[in-house]
Write a protein that holds these residues in place. Sequence first.
Motif, PDB file in Angstrom:
ATOM      1  N   GLU A 359      -9.056 -24.979 -15.158  1.00 45.60           N
ATOM      2  CA  GLU A 359      -8.811 -24.719 -16.587  1.00 45.60           C
ATOM      3  C   GLU A 359      -7.858 -23.534 -16.756  1.00 45.60           C
ATOM      4  OE1 GLU A 359     -10.477 -27.942 -17.106  1.00 45.60           O
ATOM      5  OE2 GLU A 359      -9.952 -26.927 -18.956  1.00 45.60           O
ATOM      6  N   LEU A 360      -8.039 -22.513 -15.917  1.00 52.52           N
ATOM      7  CA  LEU A 360      -7.119 -21.355 -16.000  1.00 52.52           C
ATOM      8  C   LEU A 360      -5.711 -21.776 -15.582  1.00 52.52           C
ATOM      9  CD1 LEU A 360      -9.402 -18.492 -14.570  1.00 52.52           C
ATOM     10  CD2 LEU A 360      -8.457 -18.652 -16.897  1.00 52.52           C
ATOM     11  N   GLN A 361      -5.631 -22.693 -14.587  1.00 50.95           N
ATOM     12  CA  GLN A 361      -4.301 -23.176 -14.165  1.00 50.95           C
ATOM     13  C   GLN A 361      -3.589 -23.894 -15.299  1.00 50.95           C
ATOM     14  OE1 GLN A 361      -5.792 -25.369 -10.781  1.00 50.95           O
ATOM     15  NE2 GLN A 361      -5.057 -23.850  -9.286  1.00 50.95           N
ATOM     16  N   ARG A 362      -4.368 -24.556 -16.178  1.00 48.82           N
ATOM     17  CA  ARG A 362      -3.763 -25.226 -17.336  1.00 48.82           C
ATOM     18  C   ARG A 362      -3.099 -24.207 -18.263  1.00 48.82           C
ATOM     19  NH1 ARG A 362      -4.857 -29.764 -19.264  1.00 48.82           N
ATOM     20  NH2 ARG A 362      -5.236 -29.103 -21.397  1.00 48.82           N
ATOM     21  N   MET A 363      -3.570 -22.962 -18.161  1.00 50.28           N
ATOM     22  CA  MET A 363      -3.019 -21.893 -19.030  1.00 50.28           C
ATOM     23  C   MET A 363      -1.938 -21.105 -18.312  1.00 50.28           C
ATOM     24  SD  MET A 363      -6.542 -20.615 -20.841  1.00 50.28           S
ATOM     25  CE  MET A 363      -5.692 -19.540 -22.006  1.00 50.28           C
ATOM     26  N   GLY A 364      -1.527 -21.612 -17.136  1.00 46.75           N
ATOM     27  CA  GLY A 364      -0.430 -20.959 -16.427  1.00 46.75           C
ATOM     28  C   GLY A 364      -0.867 -19.971 -15.369  1.00 46.75           C
ATOM     29  N   ALA A 365      -2.187 -19.898 -15.104  1.00 50.87           N
ATOM     30  CA  ALA A 365      -2.649 -18.982 -14.047  1.00 50.87           C
ATOM     31  C   ALA A 365      -2.177 -19.514 -12.701  1.00 50.87           C
ATOM     32  CB  ALA A 365      -4.162 -18.874 -14.069  1.00 50.87           C
ATOM     33  N   ALA A 366      -1.797 -18.580 -11.812  1.00 57.98           N
ATOM     34  CA  ALA A 366      -1.320 -18.969 -10.463  1.00 57.98           C
ATOM     35  C   ALA A 366      -2.444 -18.720  -9.474  1.00 57.98           C
ATOM     36  CB  ALA A 366      -0.097 -18.134 -10.113  1.00 57.98           C
ATOM     37  N   ILE A 367      -3.223 -19.799  -9.201  1.00 55.67           N
ATOM     38  CA  ILE A 367      -4.418 -19.654  -8.350  1.00 55.67           C
ATOM     39  C   ILE A 367      -4.370 -20.700  -7.244  1.00 55.67           C
ATOM     40  CG2 ILE A 367      -6.949 -19.652  -8.318  1.00 55.67           C
ATOM     41  CD1 ILE A 367      -6.892 -19.138 -11.349  1.00 55.67           C
ATOM     42  N   ARG A 368      -4.637 -20.251  -6.013  1.00 56.41           N
ATOM     43  CA  ARG A 368      -4.704 -21.176  -4.879  1.00 56.41           C
ATOM     44  C   ARG A 368      -6.109 -21.123  -4.328  1.00 56.41           C
ATOM     45  NH1 ARG A 368      -3.768 -20.228   0.269  1.00 56.41           N
ATOM     46  NH2 ARG A 368      -3.042 -18.099  -0.131  1.00 56.41           N
ATOM     47  N   MET A 369      -6.686 -22.303  -4.049  1.00 52.83           N
ATOM     48  CA  MET A 369      -8.079 -22.391  -3.592  1.00 52.83           C
ATOM     49  C   MET A 369      -8.146 -22.632  -2.093  1.00 52.83           C
ATOM     50  SD  MET A 369     -10.006 -21.834  -6.066  1.00 52.83           S
ATOM     51  CE  MET A 369     -11.508 -22.293  -5.201  1.00 52.83           C
ATOM     52  N   GLN A 370      -9.178 -22.008  -1.472  1.00 50.13           N
ATOM     53  CA  GLN A 370      -9.455 -22.303  -0.064  1.00 50.13           C
ATOM     54  C   GLN A 370     -10.972 -22.201   0.107  1.00 50.13           C
ATOM     55  OE1 GLN A 370      -6.880 -20.107   2.520  1.00 50.13           O
ATOM     56  NE2 GLN A 370      -7.980 -20.705   4.361  1.00 50.13           N
ATOM     57  N   GLY A 371     -11.650 -23.368   0.059  1.00 43.41           N
ATOM     58  CA  GLY A 371     -13.120 -23.368   0.124  1.00 43.41           C
ATOM     59  C   GLY A 371     -13.695 -22.644  -1.073  1.00 43.41           C
ATOM     60  N   ALA A 374     -10.806 -18.027  -4.075  1.00 37.74           N
ATOM     61  CA  ALA A 374      -9.639 -18.246  -4.937  1.00 37.74           C
ATOM     62  C   ALA A 374      -8.658 -17.097  -4.725  1.00 37.74           C
ATOM     63  CB  ALA A 374     -10.062 -18.294  -6.393  1.00 37.74           C
ATOM     64  N   PHE A 375      -7.379 -17.440  -4.489  1.00 39.02           N
ATOM     65  CA  PHE A 375      -6.328 -16.428  -4.368  1.00 39.02           C
ATOM     66  C   PHE A 375      -5.599 -16.416  -5.710  1.00 39.02           C
ATOM     67  CE2 PHE A 375      -6.771 -15.591   0.132  1.00 39.02           C
ATOM     68  CZ  PHE A 375      -7.462 -16.730   0.570  1.00 39.02           C
ATOM     69  N   VAL A 376      -5.777 -15.359  -6.478  1.00 37.53           N
ATOM     70  CA  VAL A 376      -5.276 -15.312  -7.853  1.00 37.53           C
ATOM     71  C   VAL A 376      -4.073 -14.381  -7.920  1.00 37.53           C
ATOM     72  CG1 VAL A 376      -5.871 -14.798 -10.248  1.00 37.53           C
ATOM     73  CG2 VAL A 376      -7.642 -15.642  -8.679  1.00 37.53           C
ATOM     74  N   GLU A 377      -2.885 -14.957  -8.171  1.00 37.66           N
ATOM     75  CA  GLU A 377      -1.684 -14.122  -8.284  1.00 37.66           C
ATOM     76  C   GLU A 377      -1.421 -13.872  -9.766  1.00 37.66           C
ATOM     77  OE1 GLU A 377       1.585 -15.700  -6.126  1.00 37.66           O
ATOM     78  OE2 GLU A 377       3.028 -14.334  -7.062  1.00 37.66           O
ATOM     79  N   GLY A 378      -1.502 -12.644 -10.191  1.00 38.49           N
ATOM     80  CA  GLY A 378      -1.384 -12.329 -11.614  1.00 38.49           C
ATOM     81  C   GLY A 378      -0.050 -12.767 -12.187  1.00 38.49           C
ATOM     82  N   VAL A 379      -0.088 -13.256 -13.422  1.00 30.39           N
ATOM     83  CA  VAL A 379       1.143 -13.619 -14.136  1.00 30.39           C
ATOM     84  C   VAL A 379       1.292 -12.700 -15.347  1.00 30.39           C
ATOM     85  CG1 VAL A 379       1.094 -16.038 -13.400  1.00 30.39           C
ATOM     86  CG2 VAL A 379      -0.086 -15.380 -15.512  1.00 30.39           C
ATOM     87  N   SER A 380       2.540 -12.590 -15.840  1.00 27.32           N
ATOM     88  CA  SER A 380       2.754 -11.630 -16.937  1.00 27.32           C
ATOM     89  C   SER A 380       2.094 -12.128 -18.226  1.00 27.32           C
ATOM     90  CB  SER A 380       4.255 -11.429 -17.153  1.00 27.32           C
ATOM     91  OG  SER A 380       4.842 -12.700 -17.369  1.00 27.32           O
ATOM     92  N   ARG A 381       1.993 -13.468 -18.366  1.00 30.02           N
ATOM     93  CA  ARG A 381       1.442 -13.954 -19.626  1.00 30.02           C
ATOM     94  C   ARG A 381       0.806 -15.319 -19.410  1.00 30.02           C
ATOM     95  NH1 ARG A 381      -0.011 -11.318 -23.672  1.00 30.02           N
ATOM     96  NH2 ARG A 381       0.664 -11.707 -25.782  1.00 30.02           N
ATOM     97  N   LEU A 382      -0.416 -15.504 -19.813  1.00 27.88           N
ATOM     98  CA  LEU A 382      -1.014 -16.840 -19.840  1.00 27.88           C
ATOM     99  C   LEU A 382      -0.510 -17.544 -21.095  1.00 27.88           C
ATOM    100  CD1 LEU A 382      -4.688 -15.934 -18.868  1.00 27.88           C
ATOM    101  CD2 LEU A 382      -2.995 -17.067 -17.411  1.00 27.88           C
ATOM    102  N   SER A 383      -0.524 -18.885 -21.061  1.00 29.78           N
ATOM    103  CA  SER A 383      -0.083 -19.590 -22.270  1.00 29.78           C
ATOM    104  C   SER A 383      -1.246 -20.405 -22.832  1.00 29.78           C
ATOM    105  CB  SER A 383       1.101 -20.523 -21.947  1.00 29.78           C
ATOM    106  OG  SER A 383       0.691 -21.486 -21.000  1.00 29.78           O
ATOM    107  N   GLY A 384      -1.392 -20.356 -24.152  1.00 32.13           N
ATOM    108  CA  GLY A 384      -2.502 -21.046 -24.812  1.00 32.13           C
ATOM    109  C   GLY A 384      -2.461 -22.538 -24.547  1.00 32.13           C
ATOM    110  N   ALA A 385      -3.665 -23.141 -24.394  1.00 32.88           N
ATOM    111  CA  ALA A 385      -3.760 -24.593 -24.131  1.00 32.88           C
ATOM    112  C   ALA A 385      -5.166 -25.063 -24.476  1.00 32.88           C
ATOM    113  CB  ALA A 385      -3.475 -24.866 -22.652  1.00 32.88           C
ATOM    114  N   PRO A 386      -5.350 -26.378 -24.624  1.00 34.08           N
ATOM    115  CA  PRO A 386      -6.719 -26.883 -24.812  1.00 34.08           C
ATOM    116  C   PRO A 386      -7.453 -26.817 -23.473  1.00 34.08           C
ATOM    117  CG  PRO A 386      -5.063 -28.573 -25.336  1.00 34.08           C
ATOM    118  CD  PRO A 386      -4.359 -27.447 -24.684  1.00 34.08           C
ATOM    119  N   VAL A 387      -8.600 -26.175 -23.398  1.00 27.83           N
ATOM    120  CA  VAL A 387      -9.358 -26.037 -22.145  1.00 27.83           C
ATOM    121  C   VAL A 387     -10.834 -26.325 -22.390  1.00 27.83           C
ATOM    122  CG1 VAL A 387      -7.786 -24.427 -20.994  1.00 27.83           C
ATOM    123  CG2 VAL A 387      -9.552 -23.552 -22.544  1.00 27.83           C
TER     124      VAL A 387
END
Length: 449
Positions: A359-371, A374-387
């Motif tokens: 759901e956060l990825q739908r808002m532009g979050a840069a997250i990579r999963m491994q088991g 979560a590896f979360v790379e901060g972005v300057s701005r999330l973008s609004g979306a239906p979640v």
Amino acid sequence: MGLIAVPSPTQTSTPFQTTANPQLEIRGGRRLSGELEVSGAKNSALVLMAACLLTRDTIRLRNVPPLTDIAAMGEMLGSLGGRVVRHGDALELNGDAINNSTAPYELVNSLRASFFCIGPLLARMGMAKVPLPGGCQIGTRPVVEHVKGLKALGAQVTIEHGVVTAVVPGRGHRLTGGRIHMDCPSVGATETLMMAAALADGETVIDNAALEPEVVDLAGLLIAMGAKVRGAGTPTITIVGVDRLHGADYAVIPDRIEAGTFLLAAAITRSHLRVAPVIPEHLGAVLTKLEEAGCTLEHDGIGLTLKADHLNAVDLRTQPFPGFPTDLQAPFMSLLATAKGTSVITENIFENRLQHVAELQRMGAAIRMQGNTAFVEGVSRLSGAPVQGTDLRASAAMVLAGLAAEGITTVRGLEFLDRGYANLEGKLNAAGACIERVNAPGSSASIAA
Ligand code: EPZ
């Protein structure tokens, strides 16, 4: 039998409007200011309510939050013959007329915490039939420790057709104190067994007990009811059973998870905000991580004031108390999705508590999963979306992300959110947010009663 009527946000709208599929519409990018008020702790109040089964006297619980979970527990106690009446922020509970030791499936299935009634019910009635709570979105939620502990106290326990039946054999059907070593520091099992042991014959020692503040709060109520409990908040809790317990008047501790959620709302909007009341010792690991991320925190004896400007990445590993709480993993991930750098977040408590990542990825979050990491790379701005919120705390995480995102975020899954946060949008709007509870498109806008 007076049951508690809990106003939910949707019930405060026009009397004839039923929100068939409500959602929150959040206009992001606004700073917050002023103060956010913390309600009583849901995860304490639910267990303290179950303790009313241990006595024929009236228990008065103060600072009880108006949540759907609290209403559900009131229904559970009502189905057993108990009486629960709300007076403002207090509940009056009376277990004098308890006449049924069988808990209904649909109530246990909808509220896991109602399974904890098996301990006090068995201690009071000498038998209890409670359906297995089953799993939920975040995991299988086993009750092995609860069952093992009840057997150690002399109960005969069988599980058939999804129902746990516990019986205390012998004259008087009274449990016998014993030594219990838990394989894992289960919060619910610790609380269930403390309540069962309070009326047992003899001494009970629980080893590897959970250390959570809610366990300590339960011990406080039991002691106020005349129980002999030592060591709550340490790995070894000793309970010397008594013949009977009496009524009490007791205030529930502030909700540390709601407080943490509010601090994260201040941090993600880069605001200067006071959250009160907060007991800092209940949130040690969280406050440490907020400061590590660059927030400044000041406690004034009652509340905590947070200031946030430039925030950086931190690593989180969820652990039993006093480690970082699993209930704030999702809300904290929302914050870290906007912090500078890459954060590594590992969920060690529940096997499926990372569904908010998608759901956060739908808002532009840069997250990579491994088991379970979560590896979360901060972005300057999330973008609004239906979640969609997938569990109670994931729904809160989506609201926080919406506060920071550019544009409009619509959050569904309010049936989860309203279980743990009383009027979240009302509290946030009073601090400057712009959130509206609306009907999801395509749902019937209003149904005449
Ligand atoms: C309580 O659940 C809370 N709920 C949860 O809050 C919280 O996340 C959890 O404690 C952990 O802190 C209430 O207090 C009502 P556990 P509980 O038994 O008691 C494993 C929220 O969002 N385990 O401590 O059910 C289990 O699988 C909710 O407010 C066993 O392996 O949690 C889990 O991985 C969600 N065997 C871990 O322990 C058992 O017999 C923690 O479970 C019991 C549990």
